[in-house]
Design a protein around this motif. Structure first.
Motif, PDB file in Angstrom:
ATOM      1  N   GLY A   5      -1.431   5.557  73.710  1.00 31.74           N
ATOM      2  CA  GLY A   5      -1.407   4.736  74.588  1.00 31.74           C
ATOM      3  C   GLY A   5      -2.472   4.484  75.135  1.00 31.74           C
ATOM      4  O   GLY A   5      -2.753   3.017  75.489  1.00 31.74           O
ATOM      5  N   ALA A   6      -3.557   5.329  75.083  1.00 31.35           N
ATOM      6  CA  ALA A   6      -4.866   4.793  75.467  1.00 31.35           C
ATOM      7  C   ALA A   6      -5.530   3.966  74.690  1.00 31.35           C
ATOM      8  O   ALA A   6      -6.301   3.163  74.770  1.00 31.35           O
ATOM      9  N   SER A   7      -5.420   4.255  73.277  1.00 28.67           N
ATOM     10  CA  SER A   7      -5.849   3.584  71.986  1.00 28.67           C
ATOM     11  C   SER A   7      -5.267   2.185  72.207  1.00 28.67           C
ATOM     12  O   SER A   7      -6.244   1.164  72.033  1.00 28.67           O
ATOM     13  N   ILE A   8      -4.070   1.992  72.559  1.00 20.86           N
ATOM     14  CA  ILE A   8      -3.489   0.783  72.631  1.00 20.86           C
ATOM     15  C   ILE A   8      -4.198  -0.005  73.824  1.00 20.86           C
ATOM     16  O   ILE A   8      -4.337  -1.386  73.744  1.00 20.86           O
ATOM     17  N   GLY A   9      -4.248   0.672  74.792  1.00 23.44           N
ATOM     18  CA  GLY A   9      -4.905   0.069  76.121  1.00 23.44           C
ATOM     19  C   GLY A   9      -6.373  -0.435  75.824  1.00 23.44           C
ATOM     20  O   GLY A   9      -6.577  -1.535  76.320  1.00 23.44           O
ATOM     21  N   ARG A  10      -7.124   0.222  74.991  1.00 25.48           N
ATOM     22  CA  ARG A  10      -8.435   0.006  74.754  1.00 25.48           C
ATOM     23  C   ARG A  10      -8.447  -1.277  73.810  1.00 25.48           C
ATOM     24  O   ARG A  10      -9.250  -2.418  74.252  1.00 25.48           O
ATOM     25  N   LEU A  11      -7.379  -1.320  72.958  1.00 23.25           N
ATOM     26  CA  LEU A  11      -7.557  -2.211  72.006  1.00 23.25           C
ATOM     27  C   LEU A  11      -6.935  -3.632  72.732  1.00 23.25           C
ATOM     28  O   LEU A  11      -7.707  -4.614  72.706  1.00 23.25           O
ATOM     29  N   LEU A  12      -6.165  -3.589  73.663  1.00 25.00           N
ATOM     30  CA  LEU A  12      -5.525  -4.839  74.484  1.00 25.00           C
ATOM     31  C   LEU A  12      -6.712  -5.344  75.295  1.00 25.00           C
ATOM     32  O   LEU A  12      -6.895  -6.580  75.391  1.00 25.00           O
ATOM     33  N   SER A 105     -28.016  -3.204  66.525  1.00 27.73           N
ATOM     34  CA  SER A 105     -29.131  -2.125  66.394  1.00 27.73           C
ATOM     35  C   SER A 105     -28.651  -1.264  67.504  1.00 27.73           C
ATOM     36  O   SER A 105     -28.793   0.037  67.798  1.00 27.73           O
ATOM     37  N   LEU A 106     -28.449  -1.851  68.751  1.00 26.65           N
ATOM     38  CA  LEU A 106     -28.093  -0.995  69.904  1.00 26.65           C
ATOM     39  C   LEU A 106     -26.843  -0.613  70.258  1.00 26.65           C
ATOM     40  O   LEU A 106     -26.646   0.035  71.234  1.00 26.65           O
ATOM     41  N   LEU A 107     -25.646  -0.996  69.390  1.00 22.88           N
ATOM     42  CA  LEU A 107     -24.328  -0.540  69.511  1.00 22.88           C
ATOM     43  C   LEU A 107     -24.349   0.839  69.206  1.00 22.88           C
ATOM     44  O   LEU A 107     -24.722   1.147  67.989  1.00 22.88           O
ATOM     45  N   PRO A 108     -23.672   1.728  70.099  1.00 17.06           N
ATOM     46  CA  PRO A 108     -23.647   3.005  69.808  1.00 17.06           C
ATOM     47  C   PRO A 108     -22.536   3.501  68.857  1.00 17.06           C
ATOM     48  O   PRO A 108     -21.579   2.702  68.791  1.00 17.06           O
ATOM     49  N   ASP A 109     -22.834   4.162  67.730  1.00 18.91           N
ATOM     50  CA  ASP A 109     -21.978   4.574  66.672  1.00 18.91           C
ATOM     51  C   ASP A 109     -20.670   5.253  67.278  1.00 18.91           C
ATOM     52  O   ASP A 109     -19.644   4.681  66.837  1.00 18.91           O
ATOM     53  N   ARG A 114     -14.896   4.472  67.633  1.00 17.36           N
ATOM     54  CA  ARG A 114     -13.508   4.265  68.184  1.00 17.36           C
ATOM     55  C   ARG A 114     -13.070   2.872  68.349  1.00 17.36           C
ATOM     56  O   ARG A 114     -11.758   2.674  67.983  1.00 17.36           O
ATOM     57  N   PHE A 115     -13.864   1.705  67.913  1.00 13.32           N
ATOM     58  CA  PHE A 115     -13.419   0.447  68.098  1.00 13.32           C
ATOM     59  C   PHE A 115     -12.697   0.224  66.709  1.00 13.32           C
ATOM     60  O   PHE A 115     -11.547  -0.419  66.643  1.00 13.32           O
ATOM     61  N   LEU A 116     -13.064   0.938  65.624  1.00 15.36           N
ATOM     62  CA  LEU A 116     -12.344   0.689  64.391  1.00 15.36           C
ATOM     63  C   LEU A 116     -11.443   1.565  64.289  1.00 15.36           C
ATOM     64  O   LEU A 116     -10.423   1.015  63.648  1.00 15.36           O
ATOM     65  N   ALA A 117     -11.287   2.687  64.713  1.00 16.83           N
ATOM     66  CA  ALA A 117      -9.973   3.621  64.809  1.00 16.83           C
ATOM     67  C   ALA A 117      -9.011   2.832  65.519  1.00 16.83           C
ATOM     68  O   ALA A 117      -7.882   3.017  65.011  1.00 16.83           O
ATOM     69  N   ASP A 118      -9.270   2.250  66.812  1.00 17.16           N
ATOM     70  CA  ASP A 118      -8.035   1.390  67.556  1.00 17.16           C
ATOM     71  C   ASP A 118      -7.539   0.238  66.685  1.00 17.16           C
ATOM     72  O   ASP A 118      -6.211   0.135  66.803  1.00 17.16           O
ATOM     73  N   LEU A 119      -8.159  -0.238  65.640  1.00 15.17           N
ATOM     74  CA  LEU A 119      -7.858  -1.293  64.856  1.00 15.17           C
ATOM     75  C   LEU A 119      -6.940  -0.466  63.666  1.00 15.17           C
ATOM     76  O   LEU A 119      -6.485  -1.412  62.715  1.00 15.17           O
ATOM     77  N   GLY A 120      -7.024   0.614  63.545  1.00 17.13           N
ATOM     78  CA  GLY A 120      -6.423   1.280  62.442  1.00 17.13           C
ATOM     79  C   GLY A 120      -7.392   1.053  61.199  1.00 17.13           C
ATOM     80  O   GLY A 120      -6.676   1.767  60.001  1.00 17.13           O
ATOM     81  N   LEU A 121      -8.658   1.010  61.173  1.00 19.97           N
ATOM     82  CA  LEU A 121      -9.521   0.828  59.963  1.00 19.97           C
ATOM     83  C   LEU A 121     -10.090   2.353  59.957  1.00 19.97           C
ATOM     84  O   LEU A 121     -11.414   2.591  60.117  1.00 19.97           O
ATOM     85  N   ARG A 122      -9.256   3.260  59.691  1.00 18.99           N
ATOM     86  CA  ARG A 122      -9.591   4.682  59.429  1.00 18.99           C
ATOM     87  C   ARG A 122     -10.768   5.200  58.709  1.00 18.99           C
ATOM     88  O   ARG A 122     -11.581   5.713  59.077  1.00 18.99           O
TER      89      ARG A 122
END
Length: 223
Positions: A5-12, A105-109, A114-122
């Motif tokens: 649910g938290a992942s879906i909330g972040r994605l939305l 370059s400043l985007l934290p890994d 987390r963003f890729l995981a929320d999109l399902g790009l495991r």
């Protein structure tokens, strides 16, 4: 709230923020093209110098964004203002692409993972997690070992040449445009700041140089 649910909330939330950015970009593109046409027809709503300065800033911001074709505005300004504006177009292009690289370059890994995981790009998220603790040399070795044999030397030893070629590749909007390419370059941590800025400066110089030296004798495409 469950982890899913938290992942879906972040994605939305991220999709909402993305929609807002797309809407703002749409407004910016509309404004820049309208004002560029007004500058061309001498029906501008403010002094020419101020308008050109604002259009250059807008151009730099647009060209920094992935998948946004900002080159048309640069061509329009060179068609209207001629050779005199070519060095400023070069500087604005360099600034916009450098901005995209800097953001990447400043985007934290962890945030990217987390963003890729929320999109399902495991698999992509796992790749980011694997690369996170590695320095540049180790990342190059890791990626080079997994690339086809013909591409591995190019990525390891000629990656700046490859970057310059991608910036000037016709139709590179399909790859994210100059802004998207430089954003990925920054995220990858494979490119040093000084060498990247020099690469961008050289890669985007040919057209402004031609316009500056040939002026009205150079036929620029209309659209």
């Amino acid at each position: 709230m469950t982890i899913r649910g938290a992942s879906i909330g972040r994605l939305l939330l991220r999709l909402g923020a993305l929609a807002l950015v797309v809407w703002l970009v749409h407004l910016l593109i509309g404004w820049t093209m309208t004002e560029a046409d007004a500058l061309k027809s001498d029906a501008r709503s403010m002094p020419a110098l101020a308008l050109v300065a604002l259009l250059l800033v807008a151009y730099a911001l647009l060209i920094a964004l992935p998948f946004v074709p900002g080159a048309e505005l640069g061509i329009t300004l060179m068609m209207v203002e001629g050779a005199a504006i070519a060095p400023f177009i070069w500087a604005a292009t360099l600034s916009g692409l450098a901005l995209a690289y800097g953001v990447g370059s400043l985007l934290p890994d962890p945030m990217l993972r987390r963003f890729l995981a929320d999109l399902g790009l495991r698999r992509a998220a796992d790749l980011v997690a694997t690369l996170q603790p590695l320095d540049r040399a180790a990342r190059l070795d890791f990626l080079g070992a997994r690339l086809p044999r013909r591409l591995s030397p190019l990525v390891r030893g000629q990656r700046y040449v490859l970057l310059a070629l991608l910036i000037n590749l016709p139709g590179n909007t399909l790859l994210g445009g100059g802004g998207g390419i430089l954003l990925i370059a920054g995220v990858s941590r494979l490119f040093s700041l000084a060498a990247t800025l020099l690469t961008i400066a050289i890669a985007v110089a040919p057209v402004p140089i031609l316009v500056f030296w040939l002026g009205e004798g150079l036929p620029l495409p209309g659209f």
